[in-house]
Design an enzyme around this catalytic site. Structure first.
Site, PDB file in Angstrom:
ATOM      1  N   SER A 149       0.848  -1.188   0.000  1.00  9.81           N
ATOM      2  CA  SER A 149       0.000   0.000   0.000  1.00  9.81           C
ATOM      3  C   SER A 149       0.890   1.247   0.000  1.00  9.81           C
ATOM      4  O   SER A 149       1.660   1.442  -0.936  1.00  9.81           O
ATOM      5  CB  SER A 149      -0.943  -0.037   1.203  1.00  9.81           C
ATOM      6  OG  SER A 149      -1.970   0.908   1.064  1.00  9.81           O
TER       7      SER A 149
ATOM      8  N   ASP B  12     -10.153  -3.087  -5.253  1.00  5.87           N
ATOM      9  CA  ASP B  12      -9.476  -2.306  -4.215  1.00  5.87           C
ATOM     10  C   ASP B  12      -9.955  -0.854  -4.226  1.00  5.87           C
ATOM     11  O   ASP B  12      -9.748  -0.144  -5.208  1.00  5.87           O
ATOM     12  CB  ASP B  12      -7.965  -2.362  -4.452  1.00  5.87           C
ATOM     13  CG  ASP B  12      -7.155  -1.796  -3.283  1.00  5.87           C
ATOM     14  OD1 ASP B  12      -7.728  -1.055  -2.467  1.00  5.87           O
ATOM     15  OD2 ASP B  12      -5.961  -2.115  -3.197  1.00  5.87           O
TER      16      ASP B  12
ATOM     17  N   HIS C 171      -8.141  -4.685  -1.356  1.00  8.02           N
ATOM     18  CA  HIS C 171      -6.858  -4.227  -0.832  1.00  8.02           C
ATOM     19  C   HIS C 171      -6.147  -5.285   0.003  1.00  8.02           C
ATOM     20  O   HIS C 171      -4.914  -5.317   0.053  1.00  8.02           O
ATOM     21  CB  HIS C 171      -7.092  -2.977   0.023  1.00  8.02           C
ATOM     22  CG  HIS C 171      -5.863  -2.170   0.286  1.00  8.02           C
ATOM     23  ND1 HIS C 171      -5.138  -1.568  -0.707  1.00  8.02           N
ATOM     24  CD2 HIS C 171      -5.227  -1.859   1.453  1.00  8.02           C
ATOM     25  CE1 HIS C 171      -4.119  -0.913  -0.182  1.00  8.02           C
ATOM     26  NE2 HIS C 171      -4.142  -1.078   1.126  1.00  8.02           N
TER      27      HIS C 171
END
Length: 684
Positions: free
Chosen positions: A534, A619, A654
């Site tokens: 991320s 995501d 995610h």
């Protein structure tokens, strides 16, 4: 075996008299069949690359399975007449949540278990399942929980009648993933937070159990697009705390759980740059605030007068205060000192630390405990010590071990080493590094090493025990976590020094950490892997451009790599919330600074390390198109023959696959790729 090549469609962004070529911009068209086809072609290429590693991957996965305990269970936490816990059997993908009715912990073995929620049963309905918040009503009658089936942040709230084990008809859609459910005292009203079209949690609603959700009442709506809402209950369970927060500013309202129809009460209106938290004890509020105190000071005020405050303890600059737990018999304060988590007790107007035996560790107070608890539950772990639950006696300050997490398979603690090093950053700052390795890993010289970091949002990378690292450690691999700036490990200033116009410190800290590990003889560039997810994937992407010859392999997972484009697009979920973290590219200075490090904007015709990139089609936090565009540009410009793969999870978001065995398979694939390129040698 040629990699797929994405077509180029000429496109350019023009801002601040600057033209940015973006020939892969079209990949953000999620409903375009050509986009889906490209992602599927990349997945086919990924499978081709990974096919020769199948045996190695399966061996690693088998090693992981051998580390799965026969059974696991949390130490039960008391709530009213029940003790609540979760447990997990070896053959199960998901946990089972249960409770037992008992007068004390010693009587639990004699009572019957009541299963509240079996996620394995829920998972049969689809390939993906995520259940986050679970809230028991104060009358112990209802369980409200959040469920998602596609990997986004939009969850549905279900309410279960625990007496009948049936779901009510009160399904509530569009509830945010975290911090979004709380009950009134009577159990007739449920408060929840919903999202707008950009998936920003911004509306507090009140639902009466058994009524039509169309009749639910809007209690508060946050209009400022850089703010979000979340809520929690005070330890006393007297108030629901409604937080309206940006990255730099707080505003808190209190809802009396005994008066759920009354309007929320404002504690203190927002002031730019002022963050604060509150807790309740008897007739007072406790307040942690950064007003005139970078690392937060502890204050108190009467419930009848929020404005008149007094300092509870003197402020200390080197002590970062983060949380308050006002139990009936003791006030516990959590925070950080010398880079480590700490728990202090308040005695004679002084904070006294609870002492621990190791020099590297993580410690926390278990949530949802009874305010009148005579034995307070604390969690402790280190790189070498499995998660351990202690009972803390607030009267004597003594603690005793209640449970140590089971480590399946052989584990001899003395076979491994943990240590802390300090790398020197470009500006002289000392960067903490935490290492774990097999005692023989470096016996014959430098070893293969995986260096990880995050470094954003003030989030911390604290030491933890993972049994799934043991098989990799036994191959002679060294694991290192760099606590780079952008986190809060060293205090609030550590975060401030790694955001906005200081963001490049995060990347140069990581490079300094890698160089230090090489200089100290732990590894070499040809044996070095870098990993981050991320915002940590942004870190890895920036390092790929800034120090392309320093690493043998890089693993950016769901990486945030197209910073400028994303921060300009206010239709993308969470974009406006991020302006206080990265900057607002509508401002020229912010734009130019972000562009100077954005991985997508800085790809050059040069060699890059082997790279293993992941993303998820659903995501909402980092759009799949960011890593997809980045990989396409890398394929166009890079001059080497090193392997570059993009793995897109077409049915998740995610956090990747759901279910622990699916997650372990993904983990095994990643390690197989890494180990192929950093030349391991067995040290077991």
């Amino acid at each position: 075996m040629k990699p797929p090549i994405a077509k180029r469609i000429p496109y350019a962004h023009t801002l601040h008299d600057d033209v940015r070529e973006d020939d892969y911009y079209w990949l953000n068209e999620r409903t375009n069949p050509e986009v889906i086809n490209y992602l599927e072609e990349e997945n086919k290429y990924y499978q081709e690359i990974m096919a020769p590693l199948k045996t190695h991957t399966e061996e690693i996965y088998k090693d992981f399975l051998n580390r799965v305990p026969e059974s696991e269970a949390d130490v039960p936490v008391q709530n009213g007449p029940y003790f609540y816990y979760s447990r997990l059997e070896k053959e199960l993908q998901y946990p089972i949540f249960a409770r037992k009715k008992a007068t004390d912990r010693g009587a639990l073995a004699e009572t019957t278990e009541e299963i509240l929620l079996d996620l394995n049963e829920l998972a049969k309905a689809s390939d993906y399942l995520s259940v986050t918040a679970q809230r028991i009503s104060e009358n112990q009658q209802y369980l409200a929980y959040l469920e998602n089936r596609d990997g986004t942040d939009r969850y549905t709230c279900y309410i279960k009648n625990l007496a009948t084990q049936e779901l009510l008809a009160d399904d509530i859609p569009n509830v945010y993933i975290y911090g979004s459910l709380e009950w009134s005292r009577c159990g007739n009203y449920l408060f929840y937070i919903t999202m707008d079209e950009t998936e920003r949690p911004c509306r507090l609603m009140r639902h009466q159990v058994g009524s039509d959700i169309e009749d639910d009442v809007l209690i508060y709506e946050e209009k400022e697009t850089t703010f979000t809402l979340y809520m929690e209950k005070t330890l006393s369970r007297k108030f629901i705390i409604l937080h309206a927060n940006s990255k730099t500013t707080s505003e808190i309202r209190l809802i009396d759980v005994d008066a759920p129809l009354s309007p929320p009460q404002l504690v203190d209106q927002r002031q730019e740059g002022i963050l604060y938290h509150v807790e309740h004890t008897e007739d007072q509020l406790l307040i942690l605030t950064n007003e005139n105190a970078l690392n937060f000071q502890l204050q108190s005020c009467a419930l009848t007068d929020f404005k008149t405050r007094k300092n509870v303890i003197p402020y200390e600059e080197n002590r970062f205060l983060e949380g308050m737990y006002p139990f009936q018999d003791v006030l516990l304060i959590t925070g950080r000192e010398n880079g480590l988590t700490q728990i202090w007790t308040l005695k004679d107007d002084q904070l006294q630390p609870i002492e621990w035996d190791e020099s590297i560790y993580s410690v926390s107070v278990i949530s949802e405990q009874n305010v009148a608890a005579k034995e307070i539950l604390l969690n402790y772990e280190s790189l070498l010590t499995p998660e351990t639950t202690y009972g803390f006696n607030p009267q004597t300050n003594e603690k005793h071990c209640l449970q140590v997490a089971t480590v399946s398979g052989h584990y001899e603690r003395s076979d491994y080493r943990q240590e802390q090093l300090w790398a020197t950053a470009a500006d002289g700052s000392k960067i903490p590094l935490q290492l774990i390795y097999h005692k023989d890993a470096c016996t014959n010289g430098p070893a293969p090493l995986i260096l990880s970091a995050y470094g954003s949002y003030g989030s911390n990378s604290d030491p933890y025990f993972s049994p799934y690292k043991l098989p990799i450690l036994d191959k002679g691999v060294v694991f290192v976590t760099a606590q780079v700036r952008g986190g809060s490990e060293m205090g609030r200033h550590w975060y401030e020094d790694g955001k906005m116009e200081n963001k490049r410190n995060t990347f140069t800290d990581f490079i300094a950490a890698a160089n230090h590990l090489i200089e100290q003889g732990y590894t070499t560039s040809s044996q070095l892997a870098g990993r981050g997810g991320s915002a940590g994937g942004l870190l890895i992407g920036a390092v790929a451009n800034m120090a392309n010859d320093l690493f043998q392999v890089l693993i950016p997972e769901v990486p945030f790599v197209d910073v400028v484009t994303t921060m300009l697009d206010t239709s993308i979920p969470l974009t406006t919330l991020e302006w206080d973290e990265w900057g607002d590219p509508r401002k020229k200075a912010d734009y130019l600074y972000m562009k100077s490090y954005s991985p997508y904007d800085n790809v050059e015709p040069k060699s890059y390390p082997h790279m293993y990139v992941t993303t998820g089609l659903n995501d909402p936090r980092v759009g799949y198109f960011e890593p997809a565009k980045w990989v396409a540009r890398l394929r166009e410009l890079k001059t080497d023959d090193n392997t570059l793969v993009l793995k897109t999870n077409m049915g998740a978001g995610h956090f990747g696959e759901s279910g622990r065995f699916n997650q372990l398979k993904e983990l095994a694939e990643g390690y197989a790729f890494i180990l192929l390129h950093i030349a391991t040698r067995n040290k077991a």
